[in-house]
Design an enzyme around this catalytic site. Structure first.
Site, PDB file in Angstrom:
ATOM      1  N   CYS A  51     -19.238  -0.608   8.027  1.00  0.00           N
ATOM      2  CA  CYS A  51     -19.523   0.129   9.269  1.00  0.00           C
ATOM      3  C   CYS A  51     -20.822  -0.283   9.958  1.00  0.00           C
ATOM      4  O   CYS A  51     -20.780  -0.749  11.099  1.00  0.00           O
ATOM      5  CB  CYS A  51     -19.540   1.625   8.968  1.00  0.00           C
ATOM      6  SG  CYS A  51     -18.014   2.183   8.226  1.00  0.00           S
ATOM      7  N   ARG A  63     -17.540  -4.990   0.936  1.00  0.00           N
ATOM      8  CA  ARG A  63     -17.595  -5.589   2.271  1.00  0.00           C
ATOM      9  C   ARG A  63     -19.021  -5.532   2.813  1.00  0.00           C
ATOM     10  O   ARG A  63     -19.654  -4.476   2.781  1.00  0.00           O
ATOM     11  CB  ARG A  63     -16.624  -4.867   3.214  1.00  0.00           C
ATOM     12  CG  ARG A  63     -15.173  -5.240   2.932  1.00  0.00           C
ATOM     13  CD  ARG A  63     -14.238  -4.460   3.809  1.00  0.00           C
ATOM     14  NE  ARG A  63     -14.252  -3.037   3.489  1.00  0.00           N
ATOM     15  CZ  ARG A  63     -13.647  -2.105   4.233  1.00  0.00           C
ATOM     16  NH1 ARG A  63     -12.995  -2.437   5.319  1.00  0.00           N
ATOM     17  NH2 ARG A  63     -13.684  -0.832   3.874  1.00  0.00           N
ATOM     18  N   ARG A 110     -18.532   9.151   5.122  1.00  0.00           N
ATOM     19  CA  ARG A 110     -19.230   8.112   4.355  1.00  0.00           C
ATOM     20  C   ARG A 110     -18.361   7.712   3.180  1.00  0.00           C
ATOM     21  O   ARG A 110     -17.833   8.591   2.487  1.00  0.00           O
ATOM     22  CB  ARG A 110     -20.553   8.645   3.787  1.00  0.00           C
ATOM     23  CG  ARG A 110     -21.628   8.890   4.811  1.00  0.00           C
ATOM     24  CD  ARG A 110     -22.704   9.771   4.219  1.00  0.00           C
ATOM     25  NE  ARG A 110     -22.150  11.056   3.803  1.00  0.00           N
ATOM     26  CZ  ARG A 110     -22.816  11.989   3.137  1.00  0.00           C
ATOM     27  NH1 ARG A 110     -24.059  11.786   2.785  1.00  0.00           N
ATOM     28  NH2 ARG A 110     -22.236  13.130   2.803  1.00  0.00           N
ATOM     29  N   LYS A 163       0.839  -1.207   0.000  1.00  0.00           N
ATOM     30  CA  LYS A 163       0.000   0.000   0.000  1.00  0.00           C
ATOM     31  C   LYS A 163       0.873   1.257   0.000  1.00  0.00           C
ATOM     32  O   LYS A 163       0.636   2.204  -0.757  1.00  0.00           O
ATOM     33  CB  LYS A 163      -0.897  -0.023   1.247  1.00  0.00           C
ATOM     34  CG  LYS A 163      -1.970   1.032   1.234  1.00  0.00           C
ATOM     35  CD  LYS A 163      -2.762   1.043   2.519  1.00  0.00           C
ATOM     36  CE  LYS A 163      -3.915   0.067   2.498  1.00  0.00           C
ATOM     37  NZ  LYS A 163      -4.692   0.103   3.755  1.00  0.00           N
ATOM     38  N   ASN A 172     -24.011   5.792  14.325  1.00  0.00           N
ATOM     39  CA  ASN A 172     -24.168   4.774  13.283  1.00  0.00           C
ATOM     40  C   ASN A 172     -25.353   3.858  13.575  1.00  0.00           C
ATOM     41  O   ASN A 172     -26.089   3.475  12.668  1.00  0.00           O
ATOM     42  CB  ASN A 172     -22.883   3.952  13.146  1.00  0.00           C
ATOM     43  CG  ASN A 172     -21.925   4.584  12.146  1.00  0.00           C
ATOM     44  OD1 ASN A 172     -22.165   5.689  11.666  1.00  0.00           O
ATOM     45  ND2 ASN A 172     -20.852   3.890  11.825  1.00  0.00           N
ATOM     46  N   LYS A 218     -20.009   7.904  18.519  1.00  0.00           N
ATOM     47  CA  LYS A 218     -19.810   7.248  17.223  1.00  0.00           C
ATOM     48  C   LYS A 218     -20.742   6.042  17.052  1.00  0.00           C
ATOM     49  O   LYS A 218     -21.480   5.926  16.077  1.00  0.00           O
ATOM     50  CB  LYS A 218     -18.344   6.831  17.101  1.00  0.00           C
ATOM     51  CG  LYS A 218     -18.037   5.918  15.938  1.00  0.00           C
ATOM     52  CD  LYS A 218     -18.285   6.608  14.611  1.00  0.00           C
ATOM     53  CE  LYS A 218     -18.340   5.602  13.498  1.00  0.00           C
ATOM     54  NZ  LYS A 218     -17.625   5.927  12.335  1.00  0.00           N
ATOM     55  N   LEU A 260     -33.438   7.352   5.176  1.00  0.00           N
ATOM     56  CA  LEU A 260     -34.801   6.853   5.329  1.00  0.00           C
ATOM     57  C   LEU A 260     -35.249   6.209   4.014  1.00  0.00           C
ATOM     58  O   LEU A 260     -36.432   6.134   3.719  1.00  0.00           O
ATOM     59  CB  LEU A 260     -35.726   8.019   5.725  1.00  0.00           C
ATOM     60  CG  LEU A 260     -37.031   7.707   6.466  1.00  0.00           C
ATOM     61  CD1 LEU A 260     -36.798   6.850   7.702  1.00  0.00           C
ATOM     62  CD2 LEU A 260     -37.750   8.988   6.860  1.00  0.00           C
ATOM     63  N   PHE A 305     -16.843  10.571  10.880  1.00  0.00           N
ATOM     64  CA  PHE A 305     -18.206  10.437  10.350  1.00  0.00           C
ATOM     65  C   PHE A 305     -18.168  10.490   8.819  1.00  0.00           C
ATOM     66  O   PHE A 305     -19.016  11.110   8.180  1.00  0.00           O
ATOM     67  CB  PHE A 305     -19.113  11.540  10.921  1.00  0.00           C
ATOM     68  CG  PHE A 305     -19.184  11.517  12.430  1.00  0.00           C
ATOM     69  CD1 PHE A 305     -19.873  10.518  13.093  1.00  0.00           C
ATOM     70  CD2 PHE A 305     -18.542  12.484  13.187  1.00  0.00           C
ATOM     71  CE1 PHE A 305     -19.928  10.479  14.486  1.00  0.00           C
ATOM     72  CE2 PHE A 305     -18.590  12.465  14.578  1.00  0.00           C
ATOM     73  CZ  PHE A 305     -19.292  11.455  15.237  1.00  0.00           C
ATOM     74  N   LYS A 361     -21.201  -3.944  11.385  1.00  0.00           N
ATOM     75  CA  LYS A 361     -20.185  -4.154  12.425  1.00  0.00           C
ATOM     76  C   LYS A 361     -20.462  -3.288  13.661  1.00  0.00           C
ATOM     77  O   LYS A 361     -20.376  -3.763  14.800  1.00  0.00           O
ATOM     78  CB  LYS A 361     -18.809  -3.807  11.835  1.00  0.00           C
ATOM     79  CG  LYS A 361     -17.682  -3.704  12.823  1.00  0.00           C
ATOM     80  CD  LYS A 361     -16.369  -3.423  12.128  1.00  0.00           C
ATOM     81  CE  LYS A 361     -16.141  -1.970  11.847  1.00  0.00           C
ATOM     82  NZ  LYS A 361     -15.491  -1.197  12.888  1.00  0.00           N
TER      83      LYS A 361
HETATM   84  C1  UGA Z   1     -21.502   5.214   7.523  1.00  0.00           C
HETATM   85  C2  UGA Z   1     -21.971   6.537   8.129  1.00  0.00           C
HETATM   86  O1  UGA Z   1     -22.969   7.126   7.296  1.00  0.00           O
HETATM   87  C3  UGA Z   1     -20.808   7.501   8.305  1.00  0.00           C
HETATM   88  O2  UGA Z   1     -21.247   8.669   8.963  1.00  0.00           O
HETATM   89  C4  UGA Z   1     -19.718   6.813   9.161  1.00  0.00           C
HETATM   90  O3  UGA Z   1     -18.585   7.630   9.332  1.00  0.00           O
HETATM   91  C5  UGA Z   1     -19.288   5.532   8.458  1.00  0.00           C
HETATM   92  O4  UGA Z   1     -20.440   4.662   8.325  1.00  0.00           O
HETATM   93  C6  UGA Z   1     -18.229   4.865   9.310  1.00  0.00           C
HETATM   94  O5  UGA Z   1     -18.536   4.470  10.440  1.00  0.00           O
HETATM   95  O6  UGA Z   1     -17.068   4.846   8.911  1.00  0.00           O
HETATM   96  P1  UGA Z   1     -20.974   4.361   5.041  1.00  0.00           P
HETATM   97  O7  UGA Z   1     -20.981   2.983   5.636  1.00  0.00           O
HETATM   98  O8  UGA Z   1     -19.854   4.746   4.160  1.00  0.00           O
HETATM   99  O9  UGA Z   1     -21.028   5.477   6.211  1.00  0.00           O
HETATM  100  O10 UGA Z   1     -22.283   4.526   4.168  1.00  0.00           O
HETATM  101  P2  UGA Z   1     -23.774   5.060   4.296  1.00  0.00           P
HETATM  102  O11 UGA Z   1     -23.984   6.069   3.237  1.00  0.00           O
HETATM  103  O12 UGA Z   1     -24.135   5.462   5.656  1.00  0.00           O
HETATM  104  O13 UGA Z   1     -24.590   3.745   3.880  1.00  0.00           O
HETATM  105  C7  UGA Z   1     -24.513   2.535   4.613  1.00  0.00           C
HETATM  106  C8  UGA Z   1     -25.453   1.499   4.039  1.00  0.00           C
HETATM  107  O14 UGA Z   1     -26.814   1.881   4.243  1.00  0.00           O
HETATM  108  C9  UGA Z   1     -25.316   1.271   2.527  1.00  0.00           C
HETATM  109  O15 UGA Z   1     -25.436  -0.099   2.248  1.00  0.00           O
HETATM  110  C10 UGA Z   1     -26.470   2.056   1.937  1.00  0.00           C
HETATM  111  O16 UGA Z   1     -26.886   1.573   0.686  1.00  0.00           O
HETATM  112  C11 UGA Z   1     -27.526   1.832   3.002  1.00  0.00           C
HETATM  113  N1  UGA Z   1     -28.561   2.891   3.049  1.00  0.00           N
HETATM  114  C12 UGA Z   1     -28.216   4.184   3.321  1.00  0.00           C
HETATM  115  C13 UGA Z   1     -29.899   2.553   2.861  1.00  0.00           C
HETATM  116  O17 UGA Z   1     -30.241   1.376   2.619  1.00  0.00           O
HETATM  117  N2  UGA Z   1     -30.845   3.530   2.961  1.00  0.00           N
HETATM  118  C14 UGA Z   1     -30.522   4.821   3.228  1.00  0.00           C
HETATM  119  O18 UGA Z   1     -31.450   5.671   3.332  1.00  0.00           O
HETATM  120  C15 UGA Z   1     -29.179   5.160   3.417  1.00  0.00           C
END
Ligand code: UGA
Length: 430
Positions: free
Chosen positions: A260, A327, A154, A35, A208, A204, A250, A152, A263
């Site tokens: 995230c 993942r 995404r 990496k 989540n 945190k 939503l 936080f 887990k």
């Molecule tokens: C999430 C959090 O949103 C971040 O704030 C946080 O920092 C991050 O985890 C982390 O702990 O590192 P992330 O996992 O990248 O971020 O993605 P999200 O956009 O939150 O989506 C997570 C999952 O929920 C995806 O599979 C997405 O498709 C799904 N999702 C999201 C839905 O099914 N419906 C929604 O309305 C939003």
């Protein structure tokens, strides 16, 4: 400010490059030699919009350097951010051995005051262990502070999130640590909430878990809508317009995934159990998420009758758009369920194809959506990449064996598809 970031993954690399852009001098450390070599050669080891340019800018301006040695970071930087992974164990508990290892190495290299910052997602009380390890293993004359600064970000919009956060949460114990953290984030226009370390750690997991809960609530609504003939997209729009609730997270679909939410929900449940609290509402959120994948499989079965021996075209394998990350992807889990039913899979994803090839060697990866659809019994759209809503569906109808579409994210043009003669199946959309 001189900053060391330990762990150059999705969180660490964005954080390191972001700090460099803000004018700090940053050294990013990762034990993965390959990496670091990739980064030194000017490439980024994974896809994240905007990250390659940010890393390039940092290295060109000589504000971002890389190393495989933690001791390099401890020597160079006054502040050390721990950004290593905390993967899930069988029990749901996070594996904190990487955090311990990094902490021990920092402790052994300490020769002067350093502020050590937990950025990895860790359960409450981890700070106590980090402090204990630093005290036990470092020279007794050396002083240090600990801070907790949860991330936080995404995936897919991590660079944007770094520069435009809703809030910055910092758990500190001393004025010195507070001042350093204020200086580091000085140019980010967001409120900083200072707390104690335990509260910051908890924020945190609580954030989540709440977002996961919100998604599961929308998914539960989709099941109700299904049964009474209402449209869940309209229902969540109406609900989300209430500013106390809000529209974000939503959107119903095949379930949440990624590295995230699953887990962190498991870790929060484990923590609650370990301190004697039965976190029923969160347990239900996790169960609803699993159920939604099973409901999706049944919905697909309704569109094609027998699954065994049929070829399915799958669009989207990443756990969400704008990432190559698969993942805990619900799309991948549904593909596995279909394979177990005896289906053949022809799949396309704009970014995650290579990762999917390694994880699912039994499926055929196609070069575009039309190649995937050719001769398949149904088109299953499992990740909401925006381009999938703009496909030439007339062409798709001609090349599919049966005009059946399963919209696993409720985002395709339902009326248009029905007017073309498709059987359009979604979750809670009549
Ligand atoms: C999430 C959090 O949103 C971040 O704030 C946080 O920092 C991050 O985890 C982390 O702990 O590192 P992330 O996992 O990248 O971020 O993605 P999200 O956009 O939150 O989506 C997570 C999952 O929920 C995806 O599979 C997405 O498709 C799904 N999702 C999201 C839905 O099914 N419906 C929604 O309305 C939003």
């Amino acid at each position: 400010m001189k900053i060391g970031v330990i762990g150059a993954g999705h969180v660490g690399l964005v954080t390191a490059a972001g700090f460099a852009h803000l004018g700090h001098s940053v050294i990013a450390v990762d034990e993965d030699q390959t990496k670091i070599e990739t980064l030194l050669s000017g490439k980024t080891p994974f896809f994240e919009p905007g990250l390659a340019d940010l890393v390039c800018e940092g290295t060109e301006k000589k504000r971002l350097t890389f190393s495989t040695l933690i001791s390099d970071a401890v020597t160079f930087a006054e502040v050390l951010f721990i950004c290593v992974g905390t993967p899930q164990r069988e029990s749901g508990e996070p594996d904190l051995s990487a955090v311990e290892k990094v902490t021990s190495e920092i402790a052994r290299s300490l020769s002067d005051y350093r502020l050590i910052v937990e950025k990895s997602t860790v359960p409450v009380m981890t700070g106590e262990w980090v402090k204990y390890t630093l005290k036990v293993l470092s020279d007794k004359e050396v002083s240090f502070d600990l801070a907790a600064n949860p991330e936080f970000l995404r995936e897919g919009s991590a660079v944007y999130d770094f520069f435009h956060p809703d809030r910055i949460v910092v758990g500190v114990e001393t004025e010195r640590a507070r001042k350093i953290m204020e200086e580091i984030y000085h140019d980010i226009p967001a409120p900083i909430l200072f707390t104690d370390i335990k509260s910051a750690e908890l924020i945190k997991h609580a954030s989540n878990s709440f977002l996961a809960l919100k998604i599961s609530y929308a998914n539960a609504l989709s099941q109700l809508c299904e049964r009474v003939g209402a449209d869940v997209n309209l229902v969540v729009e109406g609900v989300g317009l209430d500013s106390r609730i809000g529209k974000a997270h939503l959107f119903p679909g095949i379930g949440y995934g990624g590295s995230c939410f699953p887990k962190d929900v498991a870790a929060f449940l484990h923590l609650a159990r370990s301190v004697g609290y039965d976190f029923k509402i969160l347990k239900a959120a996790a169960e609803t998420n699993e159920e939604q994948k099973r409901f999706s499989l049944e919905k697909i079965r309704k569109g094609v009758w027998n699954l065994k021996g049929k070829t399915m075209a799958v669009l989207g394998l990443a756990f969400k758009p704008d990432t190559d990350d698969i993942r805990e992807s619900p799309s991948v889990e549904i593909v596995k369920m279909l394979l177990a039913e005896g289906c053949f899979i022809r799949a396309y994803d704009p970014a995650a194809a290579q990762n999917a090839k390694d994880a699912l060697p039994e499926i055929t990866i196609c070069a575009d959506p039309y190649q995937a659809a050719k001769g398949a019994s149904a088109l299953l759209v499992l990740t909401d990449w925006p381009q999938f809503a703009k496909l030439d569906f007339e062409r798709i109808k001609d090349i599919l064996l049966m005009p059946v579409i399963f919209d696993g994210r409720n985002f395709l043009p339902k009326e248009h598809l029905r007017s073309l003669g498709f059987t359009y199946l979604a979750l809670g959309r009549t």
